[in-house]
Design an enzyme around this catalytic site. Structure first.
Site, PDB file in Angstrom:
ATOM      1  N   ASP A   1       0.872  -1.173   0.000  1.00 32.50           N
ATOM      2  CA  ASP A   1       0.000   0.000   0.000  1.00 32.50           C
ATOM      3  C   ASP A   1       0.911   1.225   0.000  1.00 32.50           C
ATOM      4  O   ASP A   1       2.118   1.115   0.269  1.00 32.50           O
ATOM      5  CB  ASP A   1      -0.898  -0.041   1.242  1.00 32.50           C
ATOM      6  CG  ASP A   1      -1.718   1.219   1.402  1.00 32.50           C
ATOM      7  OD1 ASP A   1      -2.453   1.564   0.454  1.00 32.50           O
ATOM      8  OD2 ASP A   1      -1.614   1.876   2.443  1.00 32.50           O
TER       9      ASP A   1
ATOM     10  N   ASP B   1      -0.237   5.151   0.942  1.00 29.10           N
ATOM     11  CA  ASP B   1      -0.502   6.147   1.983  1.00 29.10           C
ATOM     12  C   ASP B   1      -0.604   5.503   3.361  1.00 29.10           C
ATOM     13  O   ASP B   1      -1.410   4.609   3.582  1.00 29.10           O
ATOM     14  CB  ASP B   1      -1.799   6.890   1.662  1.00 29.10           C
ATOM     15  CG  ASP B   1      -1.713   7.640   0.343  1.00 29.10           C
ATOM     16  OD1 ASP B   1      -0.746   8.396   0.159  1.00 29.10           O
ATOM     17  OD2 ASP B   1      -2.599   7.437  -0.510  1.00 29.10           O
TER      18      ASP B   1
ATOM     19  N   THR C   1      16.566   8.883  33.940  1.00 26.40           N
ATOM     20  CA  THR C   1      15.782   9.306  32.785  1.00 26.40           C
ATOM     21  C   THR C   1      15.765  10.824  32.692  1.00 26.40           C
ATOM     22  O   THR C   1      15.945  11.524  33.685  1.00 26.40           O
ATOM     23  CB  THR C   1      14.332   8.798  32.883  1.00 26.40           C
ATOM     24  OG1 THR C   1      13.730   9.301  34.079  1.00 26.40           O
ATOM     25  CG2 THR C   1      14.281   7.289  32.904  1.00 26.40           C
TER      26      THR C   1
ATOM     27  N   GLU D   1      11.707   9.758  26.082  1.00 25.03           N
ATOM     28  CA  GLU D   1      12.344   9.473  27.372  1.00 25.03           C
ATOM     29  C   GLU D   1      13.749   8.905  27.182  1.00 25.03           C
ATOM     30  O   GLU D   1      13.920   7.703  27.052  1.00 25.03           O
ATOM     31  CB  GLU D   1      11.498   8.485  28.178  1.00 25.03           C
ATOM     32  CG  GLU D   1      10.103   9.000  28.508  1.00 25.03           C
ATOM     33  CD  GLU D   1       9.318   8.015  29.364  1.00 25.03           C
ATOM     34  OE1 GLU D   1       9.941   7.079  29.909  1.00 25.03           O
ATOM     35  OE2 GLU D   1       8.099   8.168  29.480  1.00 25.03           O
TER      36      GLU D   1
ATOM     37  N   HIS E   1      24.839   6.378  32.672  1.00 27.26           N
ATOM     38  CA  HIS E   1      25.905   6.917  33.512  1.00 27.26           C
ATOM     39  C   HIS E   1      25.395   6.950  34.947  1.00 27.26           C
ATOM     40  O   HIS E   1      24.191   7.031  35.181  1.00 27.26           O
ATOM     41  CB  HIS E   1      26.267   8.333  33.048  1.00 27.26           C
ATOM     42  CG  HIS E   1      27.419   8.945  33.783  1.00 27.26           C
ATOM     43  ND1 HIS E   1      28.728   8.632  33.471  1.00 27.26           N
ATOM     44  CD2 HIS E   1      27.468   9.839  34.792  1.00 27.26           C
ATOM     45  CE1 HIS E   1      29.523   9.322  34.275  1.00 27.26           C
ATOM     46  NE2 HIS E   1      28.789  10.052  35.090  1.00 27.26           N
TER      47      HIS E   1
ATOM     48  N   ARG F   1      14.476  -1.904  19.025  1.00 23.13           N
ATOM     49  CA  ARG F   1      13.268  -2.734  18.994  1.00 23.13           C
ATOM     50  C   ARG F   1      12.017  -1.872  19.037  1.00 23.13           C
ATOM     51  O   ARG F   1      12.064  -0.679  19.318  1.00 23.13           O
ATOM     52  CB  ARG F   1      13.251  -3.690  20.189  1.00 23.13           C
ATOM     53  CG  ARG F   1      13.191  -2.990  21.547  1.00 23.13           C
ATOM     54  CD  ARG F   1      13.036  -3.966  22.699  1.00 23.13           C
ATOM     55  NE  ARG F   1      13.080  -3.290  23.990  1.00 23.13           N
ATOM     56  CZ  ARG F   1      12.027  -2.727  24.584  1.00 23.13           C
ATOM     57  NH1 ARG F   1      10.835  -2.769  23.981  1.00 23.13           N
ATOM     58  NH2 ARG F   1      12.145  -2.140  25.762  1.00 23.13           N
TER      59      ARG F   1
ATOM     60  N   PHE G   1       4.594  -5.174  28.791  1.00 22.30           N
ATOM     61  CA  PHE G   1       5.277  -6.009  29.778  1.00 22.30           C
ATOM     62  C   PHE G   1       4.307  -6.369  30.893  1.00 22.30           C
ATOM     63  O   PHE G   1       3.527  -5.530  31.349  1.00 22.30           O
ATOM     64  CB  PHE G   1       6.493  -5.268  30.342  1.00 22.30           C
ATOM     65  CG  PHE G   1       7.585  -5.072  29.332  1.00 22.30           C
ATOM     66  CD1 PHE G   1       8.533  -6.057  29.111  1.00 22.30           C
ATOM     67  CD2 PHE G   1       7.635  -3.914  28.562  1.00 22.30           C
ATOM     68  CE1 PHE G   1       9.528  -5.881  28.171  1.00 22.30           C
ATOM     69  CE2 PHE G   1       8.607  -3.730  27.616  1.00 22.30           C
ATOM     70  CZ  PHE G   1       9.571  -4.718  27.406  1.00 22.30           C
TER      71      PHE G   1
END
Length: 395
Positions: free
Chosen positions: A21, A23, A264, A316, A321, A341, A346
């Site tokens: 396809d 669009d 984060t 995010e 470190h 991935r 989960f």
């Protein structure tokens, strides 16, 4: 050494051609359509509601126009709306960007001599105009067929049966890649295997009739269908054309990320609507610069974080470190250079944390490779952030 991501992936079925396809599958048409409709509807005092986008995705132009007239109570006919919108859209065809993985897939299949057909509900003239803006696309397809070349568009199977016929192949020898429910329905009615790549967010659960549902073309595994595998995965990562974004950290290490064990640095989704619409949800990696601290390795998620059921798509980055203090409000710059991935569900927080750490280890190793390590010294990461807090541009 470049290796495929999975050398032992089971084959679902052997196919010899691919029908694509256009669009929403190869082209990021939804953003342009939304922009045009937003402007057009404002003339009638109406506001475009993105939650109704599913009413037009995968439909023929007339069907989509009929849905818009009905949904917004417009004082004009379906034909009138279709003509006006098509005129507005035709000025934008060359502004439609290829979706991530589209060029890679077309080049891969063509390079391995796999016959390809393009089958879209759009009129043939519109298809030709759109693909003319993408070098190499037109000559890559053995067959191109538009919705105006068949009696009934998707979800009728006619367009796919006609594509197989023009390829001189049995439908059962083909594989369809589609983004819409009407397209999936058409493919299955034609007796063809279908890989669905939903173009609307958080809709995967509706595609139960598809033979496989993937998050983006980056996640397509041709070897599952007996086709040549991609050979560009390395160390569990896929190199991508780098993206650069930057902005202030709206959430830092001290705001919950100690639970995850990774610092984060959430960026505000506000102002990144175009960036988020262009890039599929998933886990990426690269380099980041905190304005007062230096450059660090990072792994980053783009998406809704299904475990926490976020209501908006987020960015995010997780900084690889050890930090003992918060960096809320600091300026951050990112050079995103590879993909790991798709976003996933989960069953528990523990399994999510385990996967995050696995992603981190993959990123740590990959960023030592010259292919990726060279970006650590990218001028974008070294330059000052002041006066450029919301920069987003591809290389």
């Amino acid at each position: 050494m470049f290796i495929t991501k999975s050398m032992a992936m089971p084959i679902r079925k052997l196919v010899s051609c691919v029908i694509l396809d256009l669009d929403g599958t190869l082209l990021n048409t939804d953003g342009i359509v939304s922009d045009v409709l937003r402007v057009y509807l404002s003339k009638f005092g109406k506001q475009w509601d993105g939650r109704r986008a599913h009413r037009i995705v995968g439909k023929t132009p007339l069907e989509a126009a009929a849905a818009i007239v009905e949904d917004y109570g417009l004082p004009l006919s379906t034909d009138e709306l279709s003509t006006e919108i098509t005129t507005m859209l035709s000025d934008q065809w060359c502004n439609i960007k290829a979706l991530p993985g589209a060029n890679r897939l077309i080049k891969h299949l063509k390079g391995h001599g796999v016959p390809m057909a393009l089958a879209s509900n759009s009129p043939r003239v519109n298809i030709e105009a759109k693909i003319s803006c993408h070098p190499g696309w037109k000559e890559s397809f053995s067959v191109i067929i538009g919705g105006d070349e068949v009696k009934a568009g998707k979800p009728s199977p006619e367009i796919f049966l006609e594509a197989a016929k023009r390829l001189n192949l049995e439908p059962s020898n083909c594989l369809i890649v589609e983004d819409s429910l009407p397209g999936v329905m058409a493919g299955k009615a034609a007796g063809i295997e279908v890989v669905a790549v939903p173009s609307l967010p958080k809709q995967s659960h509706l595609y139960t009739s598809a033979d496989e549902v993937i998050n983006s073309l980056l996640d397509l595994r041709p070897e599952m269908w007996g086709l040549p595998p991609f050979e560009d995965w390395i160390e569990g990562t896929l190199p991508i054309e780098p993206w650069y974004i930057g902005g202030p950290v709206i959430k830092g290490f001290g705001r919950g990320s100690k639970v995850l064990g990774i610092p984060t640095a959430n960026l505000s989704a506000e102002g990144y609507a175009e960036f988020l619409s262009e890039h599929p949800s998933g886990v990426y990696f690269g380099w980041c610069q905190l304005s007062t601290r230096g450059v660090y390795k990072m792994v980053m998620s783009i998406g809704w974080n299904p475990y926490f059921n976020n209501t908006e798509k987020t960015i995010e980055p997780w900084l690889l470190h050890d930090f003992d203090e918060d960096f809320y409000g600091e300026e951050l710059r990112l050079a995103i250079v590879g993909y790991i991935r798709a976003e996933a569900n989960f069953p528990s927080l523990e399994s999510l944390i385990e996967k995050i750490h696995e992603d981190g280890k993959i990123s740590e190793r990959a960023l030592e490779l010259p292919l990726y390590s060279k970006y650590r010294d990218d001028p974008y990461l070294k330059s000052s952030l002041h006066g450029d807090k919301n920069h987003s541009q591809p290389v």
